[in-house]
Design an enzyme around this catalytic site. Structure first.
Site, PDB file in Angstrom:
ATOM      1  N   SER A   1     -48.224 -28.248 -31.626  1.00 25.43           N
ATOM      2  CA  SER A   1     -47.639 -28.179 -30.282  1.00 25.43           C
ATOM      3  C   SER A   1     -46.261 -27.531 -30.297  1.00 25.43           C
ATOM      4  O   SER A   1     -45.908 -26.763 -29.393  1.00 25.43           O
ATOM      5  CB  SER A   1     -47.582 -29.561 -29.627  1.00 25.43           C
ATOM      6  OG  SER A   1     -46.608 -30.383 -30.230  1.00 25.43           O
TER       7      SER A   1
ATOM      8  N   HIS B   1     -37.570 -32.809 -36.370  1.00 27.88           N
ATOM      9  CA  HIS B   1     -37.915 -34.174 -36.792  1.00 27.88           C
ATOM     10  C   HIS B   1     -37.758 -35.125 -35.603  1.00 27.88           C
ATOM     11  O   HIS B   1     -36.767 -35.040 -34.875  1.00 27.88           O
ATOM     12  CB  HIS B   1     -37.000 -34.611 -37.944  1.00 27.88           C
ATOM     13  CG  HIS B   1     -37.316 -35.979 -38.459  1.00 27.88           C
ATOM     14  ND1 HIS B   1     -38.459 -36.240 -39.194  1.00 27.88           N
ATOM     15  CD2 HIS B   1     -36.667 -37.162 -38.335  1.00 27.88           C
ATOM     16  CE1 HIS B   1     -38.484 -37.531 -39.495  1.00 27.88           C
ATOM     17  NE2 HIS B   1     -37.406 -38.107 -38.992  1.00 27.88           N
TER      18      HIS B   1
ATOM     19  N   GLN C   1     -38.721 -33.347 -25.595  1.00 30.67           N
ATOM     20  CA  GLN C   1     -37.410 -32.830 -26.009  1.00 30.67           C
ATOM     21  C   GLN C   1     -37.529 -31.895 -27.217  1.00 30.67           C
ATOM     22  O   GLN C   1     -36.775 -30.921 -27.323  1.00 30.67           O
ATOM     23  CB  GLN C   1     -36.465 -33.988 -26.319  1.00 30.67           C
ATOM     24  CG  GLN C   1     -36.105 -34.836 -25.114  1.00 30.67           C
ATOM     25  CD  GLN C   1     -35.547 -33.998 -23.985  1.00 30.67           C
ATOM     26  OE1 GLN C   1     -34.583 -33.249 -24.165  1.00 30.67           O
ATOM     27  NE2 GLN C   1     -36.157 -34.092 -22.807  1.00 30.67           N
TER      28      GLN C   1
END
Length: 198
Positions: free
Chosen positions: A10, A106, A170
């Protein structure tokens, strides 16, 4: 730019769409996966990006696998390598080949909760704020200099899935932003810090 994936890809899609939309001044030259059936490979092909598969289980050693991956990268000559859910630790030799030119995203506010299952760890620790981090890759896991971070509030009724979904939104925002800064020549590494230039 080359993008390494292991799964659905994604973040890879977000990066490719940002390049195609003119928000990143670069071209995707390769999407490579260490998993033959990774869903992100088909997504990359549908976006017209060349793909390659280097299955990690088919090599006698980590070094042999990395050499095969590096061979593909040398062939396309990327200015930047982006890890987008690439579930392999890179060796010092690999990192050195693209020093300060490998980025990772991350799902935590590093240096908190490096490694796997960051969202679960955040919930178990009872943090009130989590988020995501784009950083340069060094020889340690989720450790390199931080480029951008985005905070995400942790709600009282959050599950791993609900928190992960909000963090992922985000991720899709700040990863293209960080890559764009790289290609604009606006990142300067000074030790552990990454300065964003005007």
């Amino acid at each position: 730019m080359a993008i390494l994936i292991s799964g659905r890809g994604s973040n890879m899609v977000a990066l490719v769409e940002a390049m195609r939309g003119g928000r990143i001044a670069a071209e995707p030259v390769l999407v490579l996966s260490n998993v033959a059936g990774a869903a992100g490979l088909e997504r990359a092909r549908s976006l017209g990006v060349p793909t390659a598969v280097v299955p990690s289980g088919e090599f006698e050693s980590r070094e042999a696998h990395e050499e095969a991956v590096l061979g593909h990268l040398r062939r396309v000559g990327p200015d930047l390598v982006c890890l987008a859910g690439y579930m392999r630790l890179l060796s010092p030799r690999f990192v050195e080949a693209y020093r300060d030119r490998i980025m990772n995203i991350h799902p935590a506010l590093l240096p908190a909760f490096p490694g796997l299952e960051a969202q679960r760890k955040a919930l178990e620790h009872g943090v009130k704020v989590s988020g995501c981090t784009v950083h340069l890759v060094d020889e340690q896991c989720d450790h390199g200099p931080i480029i951008l971070q985005s905070a995400v509030p942790v709600l009282e009724d959050d599950t791993v899935d609900s928190l992960s979904a909000r963090i992922l939104e985000q991720e899709h925002r700040i990863y293209p932003e960080a890559v764009s800064l790289f290609f604009e020549g606006r990142l300067r590494v000074e030790g552990r810090r990454v300065l964003i230039l005007p």
